[in-house]
Design an enzyme around this catalytic site. Structure first.
Site, short mmCIF file in Angstrom:
data_model
loop_
_atom_site.label_atom_id
_atom_site.label_comp_id
_atom_site.label_asym_id
_atom_site.label_seq_id
_atom_site.Cartn_x
_atom_site.Cartn_y
_atom_site.Cartn_z
N ASP B 7 -1.46 1.50 5.94
CA ASP B 7 -1.61 1.03 4.56
C ASP B 7 -2.01 -0.46 4.55
O ASP B 7 -1.74 -1.18 5.51
CB ASP B 7 -0.25 1.22 3.87
CG ASP B 7 -0.23 0.72 2.45
OD1 ASP B 7 -1.24 0.88 1.74
OD2 ASP B 7 0.81 0.16 2.04
N ASP B 9 -1.77 -3.02 1.37
CA ASP B 9 -0.93 -3.94 0.60
C ASP B 9 0.53 -3.87 1.06
O ASP B 9 1.12 -2.80 1.13
CB ASP B 9 -1.02 -3.61 -0.90
CG ASP B 9 -2.43 -3.86 -1.42
OD1 ASP B 9 -3.07 -4.84 -0.97
OD2 ASP B 9 -2.89 -3.08 -2.26
N ASP B 133 4.52 1.10 3.18
CA ASP B 133 5.76 0.58 2.58
C ASP B 133 6.23 1.46 1.42
O ASP B 133 7.30 1.20 0.86
CB ASP B 133 5.59 -0.87 2.11
CG ASP B 133 4.73 -0.96 0.86
OD1 ASP B 133 3.64 -0.34 0.83
OD2 ASP B 133 5.16 -1.64 -0.09
#
Lengths: 174, 174
Positions: B7, B9, B133
């Protein structure tokens, strides 16, 4: 629910006629789609290779491509029985991102944009089926490739072939 | 070669400090990242929900985010033993497409852009591991989720957790 991944250019969006018209206008040629059967512009005009994709970096090129015949109706029907993802090799033309997104929202507004995928190597796609006109994406694809006929692949064998969206309906909804 | 999807961000790009600074400036608040532990801005300021993401539609927002500490070095090392794909939920902010692409090319130029994936629902990702996250992406993911600690997930359990990129190195290259 089984999942179908669907390519954009030459499957949902009629890319080649506009691309070819740009080429003919720029280089004063009169190539037809028949001249491209089984090949690509860059293979039959290798000395122009660097020039051929310049107009694709204009973000507006992809914004007004015609919708492939029957694709809206058939994808809508498919979406009632299958999970639909749109998987386009947008990384080859990064300038196309926004235009492609807006084109999908305009013409396929019934699809969830969380199911749009802009990628390069489609082996990353986790789906049961991939409808694509480029058989190279099937090589490492974990599901079943369905080859959508375009000038590029007329001589390709070894895959289930569909010639148009009525064939797609027949395959999935028969 | 096993495949790791990563991922952007809050994993490669340090998104929250800039996002929070915009919020504090605009609404004259003094929220800290600690105030966001286990929650989101839109949950603790529900009356501002519509306003909170307005600055994200500015295409430049994502262009100059700081790179997460050690991510470049560790991803470079991982890329020698694993196939690396970058999988970002860009469809939530379509205006971010080009900035995210350029950011990746600038800071992770050693990666192949054919392995960048801008998507929404990450269940479409076919990989052995997903470092993310946001644990919601693990629910329907076919591989193993690796939870990268961020303010959002400090209270989430049930997944392998890494707190930083040295932890990622330890997990994959030990």
């Amino acid at each position: 629910m089984k999942r179908i991944a669907i390519d954009m250019d030459e499957v949902m969006a009629d890319f080649v006629p506009k691309h070819l018209a740009y080429f003919n206008r720029r280089f004063q040629e009169k190539l037809t789609i028949e001249d491209l059967h089984g090949t690509r512009l860059r293979l039959i005009r290798p000395h122009l290779k660097e020039e051929l994709t310049k107009h694709l970096s204009d973000p507006s090129f992809f914004r007004d491509l015609p919708v492939m015949k029957d694709s809206q109706q058939v994808i809508k029907e498919l979406s009632e029985q299958y999970e639909i993802f749109i998987t386009t090799a947008a990384m080859e033309v990064p300038a196309s991102f926004t235009a492609k997104y807006e084109w999908l929202k305009e013409h396929f507004g019934f699809l969830n944009d969380m199911n749009f995928v802009f990628c390069g190597d489609k082996s990353i796609i986790n789906a049961d089926y991939l409808i694509d006109d480029n058989a190279r994406h099937f090589k490492r694809f974990s599901g079943q490739g369905i080859l959508f006929t375009s000038h590029l692949n007329v001589n390709v064998t070894g895959y289930v072939r569909v010639n148009n969206w009525q064939d797609v309906r027949e395959f999935f909804l028969r």
